[in-house]
Design an enzyme around this catalytic site. Structure first.
Site, PDB file in Angstrom:
ATOM      1  N   GLU A  16      44.028 -27.594  30.754  1.00 58.61           N
ATOM      2  CA  GLU A  16      44.881 -27.327  29.602  1.00 58.61           C
ATOM      3  C   GLU A  16      44.468 -26.049  28.864  1.00 58.61           C
ATOM      4  OE1 GLU A  16      43.340 -30.211  30.408  1.00 58.61           O
ATOM      5  OE2 GLU A  16      44.215 -31.901  29.320  1.00 58.61           O
ATOM      6  N   LEU A  17      43.143 -25.805  28.799  1.00 59.35           N
ATOM      7  CA  LEU A  17      42.665 -24.623  28.086  1.00 59.35           C
ATOM      8  C   LEU A  17      43.108 -23.349  28.797  1.00 59.35           C
ATOM      9  CD1 LEU A  17      41.036 -23.463  25.759  1.00 59.35           C
ATOM     10  CD2 LEU A  17      38.997 -23.582  27.208  1.00 59.35           C
ATOM     11  N   LYS A  18      43.054 -23.355  30.108  1.00 56.24           N
ATOM     12  CA  LYS A  18      43.526 -22.196  30.885  1.00 56.24           C
ATOM     13  C   LYS A  18      44.986 -21.902  30.560  1.00 56.24           C
ATOM     14  CE  LYS A  18      44.841 -21.092  35.681  1.00 56.24           C
ATOM     15  NZ  LYS A  18      44.301 -19.731  35.810  1.00 56.24           N
ATOM     16  N   LYS A 114      26.950 -12.534  36.599  1.00 53.72           N
ATOM     17  CA  LYS A 114      26.736 -13.934  36.958  1.00 53.72           C
ATOM     18  C   LYS A 114      25.782 -14.588  35.967  1.00 53.72           C
ATOM     19  CE  LYS A 114      28.863 -14.440  41.009  1.00 53.72           C
ATOM     20  NZ  LYS A 114      29.802 -15.494  41.359  1.00 53.72           N
ATOM     21  N   GLU A 477      46.840 -11.700  52.222  1.00 53.94           N
ATOM     22  CA  GLU A 477      46.281 -13.055  52.067  1.00 53.94           C
ATOM     23  C   GLU A 477      47.208 -14.005  51.302  1.00 53.94           C
ATOM     24  OE1 GLU A 477      42.218 -12.946  50.678  1.00 53.94           O
ATOM     25  OE2 GLU A 477      41.801 -11.134  51.819  1.00 53.94           O
ATOM     26  N   HIS A 688      39.514  -7.285  36.809  1.00 55.03           N
ATOM     27  CA  HIS A 688      39.535  -8.457  35.939  1.00 55.03           C
ATOM     28  C   HIS A 688      40.183  -8.154  34.592  1.00 55.03           C
ATOM     29  CE1 HIS A 688      36.378  -9.306  38.892  1.00 55.03           C
ATOM     30  NE2 HIS A 688      36.770 -10.548  38.764  1.00 55.03           N
TER      31      HIS A 688
END
Length: 755
Positions: A16-18, A114, A477, A688
């Site tokens: 839901e947050l996404k 990371k 892809e 990104h």
């Protein structure tokens, strides 16, 4: 025995947050709707933990993007270029995370790296000369009071000042200049939480599990001796995870803190440290026994044996790290019962905490079920695969001839120009692509129609690459949902969940496959799509594969065999695919090892004995049998590579592309210093972020690359795959990339002629 968790997943049971965050970023929802959904999720998670009987429930572990970024924003660590945009507080936050390109200005995002040895990414805080560290945000206080309003007492969580300093970047300044303000800001946070009636504050210091220099140790002690020297009404928990604290354990015992959180899953010396000396009676040990990073059930007997060895009379049972790194709940899956019983996701781990804490009587039903589970032999070994692994010799891991000879032969075969341009592999996964794939999986369209759709998308992709005149093509892809899941679906030995999503960064969620049994290849996986794309163009098309180490590291691995053995099984399967592509005329094959560094031990002394001495050969095994003329590429995602560049060179690939733009191309000096033999493609723009780099900007970047990398070794490509980006921004960015490369190429040719 009391219980706690280090942190809880924030994305929600169904991401839901996404959804709400992306809706806000696309201007389809308001800021208030985003904030309201955040409140709803936090309340649901707090109530879930309370209902499960967890005693110390975390707060402030929730984030709209990243908790390291949250800490920086709380403390006013906001570079001037973002503040100058004059955006709202919320939009400034997202500009830091994603970059901004609009009426207010044009800025790239903060670097992203990371998070220790996980697949989570954090935003790198950036201190400038004029950074004034002070408490300007209210999130940590607001969320504590929010929980209290809902009748739930929580333990606020914050990234500790030592780890913050060690992870941050300092531009034109040093940490020493900001240390007094930083300590004062944390003292203020402690004071204000104490005034609100907070009982415990969890201060996360995961950097303590790394190799610490004497300077590190001195810095840590200076911070905490200052931080804890004043009276307070709040208890401080210093929480560590992802390893043990052998370099500073004795110092922790002397600090004026109330609790110490240790990881007994990945911390291989944690038990030894605690049992080797008297644990202070005025401190609580928070014992991280329930694995926060894998999805298999806890063996109660092993946990209770370990707990029986702990000398403290009282301790708090905890997870080894935040449950951020595991999916929400097994309840959402539809595996058969004989499979489901082996799994424990975040919600189930709450039950495990409570059951272990209650010291289950060995005669109870719960104990009996758990021990029966761990006596089962659920794996039927593939005898032929075992023999194949046992028969491997050193020759199987070595490619012939050596690099320089191959390089000469490949130049003759491929005849590529200077500064060859390419992409990393994937093209945008539009709603049409995703919905068509979903309809195919639900058997709403047949295989013939689905294949026709994919061929149409591949043809469009090839036509676009022809139009902008890329040098080395990809097929896009479009048939793949995820670079690891797709291969797992086509290999024996994997299981796939429906909703086992885990946050990777921001709104990016991944659904790791589960390695259930021995792995082998069932049939050809990629040949059909790569050869079709190659039939549409005279330019070389890369075969696109995921490497064995990345498949292992981005899956939930088995715990009944070593990760080395599991990785070698995968390597043999991918080797078959490599040879199949080569036999079908594919001259360039990219074997991505995006996650090579992910399971690298955090301590350098363990790098080779526990990881690199088999992970690097596993990659070599995949391509060791190809012809010299076949060019092998690999790609690596967000990591810091300087300290393992010699090992990366030993992978013996012909071309390696790195994500580099968000680290301001800091990798270049390291490549030059190491005399790196492999041709390289450092990413020239950040995929990104939605911003589109201008041609001039890209030319400047390429010129910077050429100052450090020989012209004949440099490839031009984006940072990473493009599946998460929109079509418009992708097409414009790639068109600019090829134009910039051509401009520089023509300039180099003219300079050569003139000389």
């Amino acid at each position: 025995m009391k219980t706690t968790v280090v942190g809880f997943p924030r994305i929600g049971a169904d991401r839901e947050l996404k959804r709400i965050t992306e809706s806000y970023l696309h201007q389809e929802s308001t800021a208030e709707e985003l904030i309201q959904e955040g409140r709803r999720l936090r309340k649901a998670h707090w109530q879930l933990m309370r209902n499960a009987g967890i005693d110390l429930i975390p707060s402030n572990d929730f984030s709209f993007y990243d908790t390291t970024l949250d800490t920086a924003v709380l403390l006013n660590i906001i570079p001037k270029r973002y503040a100058d945009l004059k955006l709202s507080t919320l939009d400034t936050y997202f500009a830091l995370a994603r970059g901004y390109q609009g009426d207010a200005g044009d800025v790239t995002a903060l670097p992203m790296k990371k998070w220790f040895n996980t697949n989570y990414h954090y935003l790198v805080p950036e201190f400038e000369t004029d950074t004034q560290v002070k408490v300007v945000g209210t999130k940590i206080f607001d969320e504590y009071l929010e929980a209290k309003t809902n009748g739930i007492e929580t333990k606020p969580v914050i990234l500790g000042p030592f780890t913050l300093i060690k992870l941050a970047a300092f531009k034109g300044t040093t940490y020493q200049e900001h240390l007094p303000q930083l300590v004062a800001a944390y003292q203020e946070i402690i004071h204000r939480l104490s005034q609100q009636g907070t009982q415990w504050l969890q201060v996360d210091e995961p950097y303590l599990v790394k190799d610490l220099s004497e300077e590190d140790r001195s810095l840590f002690l200076k911070i905490y001796q200052n931080l804890t020297n004043s009276p307070r009404n709040i208890k401080l928990l210093l929480q560590t995870y992802f390893g043990d604290v052998r370099d500073i354990y004795e110092d922790l015992l002397e600090l004026n803190i109330d609790g110490i959180g240790l990881d007994f899953v990945e911390g291989k010396h944690s038990l030894e440290l605690v049992t080797a000396s008297d644990f202070p009676e005025d401190k609580l040990l928070f014992a991280g026994v329930i694995n926060g990073k894998n999805i298999w059930r806890n063996d109660y007997q092993k946990s209770l044996i370990l707990l029986d060895k702990l000398p403290p009379k009282q301790f708090v049972l905890s997870t080894s790290c935040s449950l951020l790194h595991v999916p929400y709940s097994v309840e959402q899956e539809s595996f058969p019962a004989e499979i489901t019983k082996h799994f424990s996701f975040a919600k189930e781990k709450l039950t495990e905490l409570k059951e272990v804490a209650e010291n289950l009587d060995q005669e109870t039903e719960g104990w009996g079920f758990n021990q029966k589970l761990f006596r089962e032999n659920r794996i039927v070994e593939k005898e032929a695969l075992s023999k194949q692994l046992a028969a491997l010799t050193e020759k199987d891991f070595q490619r012939q001839p050596e690099f320089r000879t191959r390089n000469r032969l490949q130049k003759q075969t491929l005849d590529l120009p200077l500064l060859p341009t390419t992409t990393i592999g994937s093209f945008p996964q539009t709603r049409e692509v995703k919905s068509t794939r979903a309809r195919f999986k639900k058997q709403q369209i047949n295989n013939e129609d689905y294949t026709a759709f994919l061929k149409e998308k591949i043809a469009d992709c090839v036509a676009f690459q022809e139009e902008i005149d890329l040098d080395v093509f990809v097929h896009g892809e479009f048939e793949r949902n995820d670079m690891v899941e797709y291969f797992g679906e086509n290999l024996d030995g994997f299981l796939f969940s429906k909703k086992a999503w885990v946050q990777s960064y921001g709104t990016r969620c991944v659904k790791p496959p589960i390695i259930w049994s021995d792995v082998s290849r069932k049939q050809s996986i990629t040949v059909k799509w790569s050869t079709y794309a190659q039939s549409l163009t005279d330019k070389p098309v890369k075969g696109m594969l995921t490497g064995p180490v990345t498949i292992l590291n981005w899956s939930f691995p088995r715990e009944d065999i070593s990760i080395k053995e599991s990785t070698l099984q995968i390597a043999l399967a991918i080797q078959e695919e490599v040879l199949d592509l080569e036999a079908n005329g594919i001259k360039i094959i990219q074997i991505d090892e995006a996650a090579l560094r992910e399971k690298l031990p955090l301590r350098k002394s363990d790098w080779y004995g526990e990881y690199l001495d088999w992970a690097i050969p596993a990659f070599r095994l995949v391509h060791s049998k190809v012809a010299p003329q076949t060019q092998i590429h690999t790609h690596m995602c967000y990591s810091e590579f300087a300290d393992i560049l010699p090992a990366i060179d030993q992978m013996d690939a012909d071309v390696i592309s790195f994500e580099a733009s968000r680290s301001n191309l800091a990798l270049l000096d390291d490549l030059k210093a190491q005399n790196f033999q492999t041709a390289v493609g450092p990413g020239v723009y950040d995929i990104h972020s939605p911003r589109i780099p201008a041609v001039k900007e890209l030319e400047t970047t390429i010129e910077t690359l050429l100052e450090k990398i020989p012209t004949e070794k440099l490839w031009i490509n984006p940072d990473c795959g493009l599946k998460t980006r929109g079509e418009k921004e992708t097409f414009e960015s790639l068109a600019n990339l090829t134009r910039a490369a051509k401009e520089i190429r023509e300039r180099l040719v003219n300079e050569t002629i003139e000389n």
